[in-house]
Motif scaffolding. Structure first.
Motif, mmCIF file in Angstrom:
data_model
loop_
_atom_site.group_PDB
_atom_site.id
_atom_site.type_symbol
_atom_site.label_atom_id
_atom_site.label_comp_id
_atom_site.label_asym_id
_atom_site.label_seq_id
_atom_site.Cartn_x
_atom_site.Cartn_y
_atom_site.Cartn_z
ATOM 1 N N ASP A 138 20.405 5.068 12.952
ATOM 2 C CA ASP A 138 20.537 5.899 11.768
ATOM 3 C C ASP A 138 19.850 7.246 11.987
ATOM 4 O O ASP A 138 18.681 7.317 12.367
ATOM 5 N N ARG A 139 20.591 8.334 11.745
ATOM 6 C CA ARG A 139 20.057 9.660 12.021
ATOM 7 C C ARG A 139 19.038 10.114 10.986
ATOM 8 O O ARG A 139 18.287 11.060 11.223
ATOM 9 N N HIS A 140 18.997 9.455 9.825
ATOM 10 C CA HIS A 140 18.067 9.846 8.782
ATOM 11 C C HIS A 140 16.715 9.128 8.905
ATOM 12 O O HIS A 140 15.667 9.740 8.751
ATOM 13 N N PHE A 141 16.768 7.823 9.174
ATOM 14 C CA PHE A 141 15.532 7.038 9.145
ATOM 15 C C PHE A 141 15.269 6.265 10.445
ATOM 16 O O PHE A 141 14.319 5.497 10.509
ATOM 17 N N GLY A 142 16.096 6.458 11.467
ATOM 18 C CA GLY A 142 15.922 5.700 12.704
ATOM 19 C C GLY A 142 14.583 5.945 13.377
ATOM 20 O O GLY A 142 13.917 5.014 13.816
ATOM 21 N N ALA A 143 14.157 7.212 13.461
ATOM 22 C CA ALA A 143 12.889 7.527 14.125
ATOM 23 C C ALA A 143 11.707 6.927 13.368
ATOM 24 O O ALA A 143 10.786 6.352 13.964
ATOM 25 N N GLU A 144 11.747 7.043 12.029
ATOM 26 C CA GLU A 144 10.668 6.467 11.216
ATOM 27 C C GLU A 144 10.665 4.939 11.321
ATOM 28 O O GLU A 144 9.599 4.308 11.339
ATOM 29 N N THR A 199 -8.193 1.750 18.320
ATOM 30 C CA THR A 199 -6.922 1.939 19.015
ATOM 31 C C THR A 199 -5.809 2.229 18.016
ATOM 32 O O THR A 199 -4.969 3.110 18.226
ATOM 33 N N TYR A 200 -5.825 1.487 16.900
ATOM 34 C CA TYR A 200 -4.825 1.694 15.851
ATOM 35 C C TYR A 200 -4.919 3.116 15.295
ATOM 36 O O TYR A 200 -3.904 3.790 15.086
ATOM 37 N N LEU A 201 -6.148 3.579 15.057
ATOM 38 C CA LEU A 201 -6.324 4.941 14.546
ATOM 39 C C LEU A 201 -5.806 5.983 15.527
ATOM 40 O O LEU A 201 -5.223 6.998 15.135
ATOM 41 N N GLN A 202 -6.011 5.726 16.814
ATOM 42 C CA GLN A 202 -5.571 6.684 17.819
ATOM 43 C C GLN A 202 -4.054 6.722 17.938
ATOM 44 O O GLN A 202 -3.464 7.775 18.177
ATOM 45 N N GLU A 203 -3.409 5.565 17.773
ATOM 46 C CA GLU A 203 -1.981 5.460 18.070
ATOM 47 C C GLU A 203 -1.072 5.538 16.850
ATOM 48 O O GLU A 203 0.065 5.976 16.949
ATOM 49 N N ARG A 204 -1.531 5.101 15.683
ATOM 50 C CA ARG A 204 -0.615 4.853 14.573
ATOM 51 C C ARG A 204 -0.949 5.625 13.302
ATOM 52 O O ARG A 204 -0.544 5.226 12.219
ATOM 53 N N THR A 205 -1.694 6.705 13.414
ATOM 54 C CA THR A 205 -2.034 7.470 12.216
ATOM 55 C C THR A 205 -1.435 8.864 12.296
ATOM 56 O O THR A 205 -0.870 9.270 13.308
ATOM 57 N N GLY A 206 -1.564 9.612 11.188
ATOM 58 C CA GLY A 206 -1.049 10.968 11.133
ATOM 59 C C GLY A 206 0.446 11.061 10.938
ATOM 60 O O GLY A 206 1.048 12.099 11.202
ATOM 61 N N LYS A 207 1.076 9.993 10.468
ATOM 62 C CA LYS A 207 2.519 9.998 10.241
ATOM 63 C C LYS A 207 2.819 10.608 8.874
ATOM 64 O O LYS A 207 2.221 10.213 7.862
ATOM 65 N N GLU A 208 3.766 11.512 8.832
ATOM 66 C CA GLU A 208 4.057 12.211 7.593
ATOM 67 C C GLU A 208 4.664 11.304 6.528
ATOM 68 O O GLU A 208 4.629 11.609 5.345
#
Length: 544
Positions: free
Chosen positions: A206-212, A245-254
């Motif tokens: 899906d071009r709208h939500f595939g990346a998310e 590790t979670y903070l380094q890899e999985r945060t800052g997502k809009e």
């Protein structure tokens, strides 16, 4: 419908070629009756029928799913949706390349196609021979293949009906509602259902939500691990490292409020005023360019097969340690170079420093050139450039010097993994054949197994993340680059000051035998040798 239902998946622009094959299949007889019931949308969907539901029901009922391969069909959203559903149901899948869609490859001496890069993973992974429509002989092969498949039925799996692919990428249709539902389920901690919803968006590209959707899947898997560690008293000591590790890899997502998914509020316990994260761990995560993370590997057992230092298969208990999630990258190794790594003797073993000064090089045979190493080899080769590609062209001595520098700089106990540690991180608790499972899938790592993959370069260390990860989530443990281990090949010793041949694990982009990529496979190379498919990753041990 007949018990011998054959589903034909094809692109409508290929109808003229496909109709000829279908017509011939429908003329075949067995005991005076039609041999097959051939299902084709243009003849078997009635005017009042729901188009997509009719296709879904036919795929459920079929014994064999025939995918008519063409440059058009492999990229068509409808054909790909049909193929993905058949794969989920564990149907027999027979790919047949249509006439004029292939050519004779003089190098391999076989038929080939020019659009392997567009071929869906479902066809790459099934490990069956493609049929090529070369005339009467090809049709006979198709008939015999269908007979064999029907005579040997596969156990079927259940899968929900997939959404209509004609509408799923329409911004006014249901992808937004699928994403919203998955989002709400995630915050309610219904991770299994949420991941299935996100996976649906990912499968449909899906071009709208595939990346998310892809990011969400990784977030949910990592957060589930946090909850798992926290739920057991014996493993709670792992939470603080896993949280960082979670903070380094999985945060800052809009797409996340305040950039953080934390419904269990680990932040208040592990990242607040009473911070528990240790300064030494923070140093390595701050120092090294991304992508970088430590993966906690709990204590467990591995079995090393009979070899030079073992007279029989031997099981070892491997104490808990942490493994670098990715191989060492060009950007990370550059820090060592910028710190004067090739000029500072204290980071090298005596033998390593001498090998550096001797400048070992391959010139028909390995020779001392007297031209001292000043950097890894192949740095100017475009195939291996890129900050996030693995460093290559390094000897065991250089890998050890890097680890020694990193340990001194961070205060952490960092070194190349022993081969027991490496195998433990690759296999998990079930002794898997490959990091991802017990079946070979060429699409899950960088390799040159058959012309389908035929890599000629390294790939970014995150390219196969989520596809070929080990049970603990360690990436790229098969393929891309061979990885130096601390262990001596013949003696099993881990003494830095011996000159023994050293173990490498994992296989590389350049290898073409599937056995090379097994988690138990080991090779040995002299520590001063280097090549364009030799790299390393490092481990952190809790004992000094």
């Amino acid at each position: 419908m007949s018990d011998n239902l054959i589903f034909i998946s094809y692109r409508s622009t290929d109808s003229a070629k496909v109709d000829t094959i279908v017509s011939r299949l429908r003329t075949l007889q067995a005991d005076g009756k039609p041999k097959y019931k051939v299902w084709q949308d243009k003849t078997d969907i009635q005017p009042a029928d729901d188009w997509w539901l009719s296709i879904v029901n036919a795929i459920r009922a079929c014994k064999v799913f025939v995918f008519m391969v063409s440059a058009e069909s492999v990229v068509n959203v409808n054909c790909r949706a049909e193929l993905a559903f058949a794969r989920k149901l564990n149907k027999h899948i027979v790919p047949m390349v249509l006439n004029n869609e292939f050519f004779h490859n003089p190098t391999s001496g076989k038929n080939d196609i020019r659009y392997w890069g567009d071929v869906p993973d479902e066809l790459n992974d099934i490990r069956v021979q493609f049929l090529f429509d070369e005339g009467a002989g090809a049709f006979q092969k198709l008939d015999s293949t269908l007979e064999r498949c029907i005579a040997n039925p596969k156990p079927e799996l259940y899968a929900d009906n997939p959404p209509d692919p004609r509408h799923v990428n329409d911004a006014t249709n249901n992808t937004a509602s699928i994403y919203e539902e998955a989002y709400e389920l995630a915050w309610k901690l219904d991770f299994d259902t949420a991941e299935r919803r996100f996976q649906r968006l990912l499968d449909l590209q899906d071009r709208h939500f595939g990346a998310e959707a892809r990011e969400w899947i990784l977030i949910l898997r990592d957060y589930r691990q946090l909850i798992e560690f926290d739920s057991r008293k014996a493993s709670q000591f792992k939470v603080k490292g896993a949280w960082q590790t979670y903070l380094q890899e999985r945060t800052g997502k809009e797409f996340l409020p305040d950039g953080l998914f934390d419904p269990k509020d680990f932040k208040s316990r592990y990242d607040g005023s009473q911070k528990i994260i240790t300064p030494t761990r923070k140093s390595s995560l701050e120092l090294l360019p991304k992508p970088f993370a430590w993966i906690p590997i709990p204590e467990g057992k591995v079995t090393i097969g009979k070899c030079g230092y073992l007279d029989k298969d031997t099981t070892f208990t491997v104490p808990a340690f942490e493994m670098a999630k990715y191989p060492c990258t060009n950007a990370q190794f550059k820090l060592f170079m910028d710190a004067g790594g090739y000029d500072e003797k204290r980071w090298w073993t005596d033998d390593g420093w001498q090998a550096k000064l001797d400048g070992w090089d391959y010139q028909g045979s390995w020779k001392k050139t007297g031209k001292a190493w000043t950097q890894p080899r192949f740095l100017g080769d475009d195939r291996f450039k890129g900050d996030d590609k693995p460093i290559i062209g390094v000897s065991w001595h250089e890998a050890v010097a890097f680890c020694t520098w990193l340990s001194e700089t961070t205060g952490e106990n960092i070194m190349l993994p022993t081969e027991q540690q490496w195998q433990r991180a690759a296999q998990g608790d079930k002794g898997l054949i490959y990091p991802w499972g017990n079946e070979w899938y060429g699409s899950r790592c960088n390799n040159s197994v058959v012309s389908l993959y035929d890599s000629n370069q390294t790939t970014p260390v995150r390219q196969y993340e989520g596809k070929g990860d080990s049970p603990f989530g360690v990436t790229d443990m098969s393929g891309n680059v061979w990885e130096w281990c601390l262990t001596a090949y013949e003696t099993g010793e881990t003494d830095l000051y011996r000159t023994d041949v050293r173990v490498l694990r994992g296989g590389s982009w350049n290898n073409y035998l599937t056995s090379t990529f097994r988690a138990v496979n080991r090779i040995g190379i002299n520590p001063h040798y280097w090549d364009n498919d030799l790299g390393f990753r490092f481990a952190l041990s809790y004992n000094s």
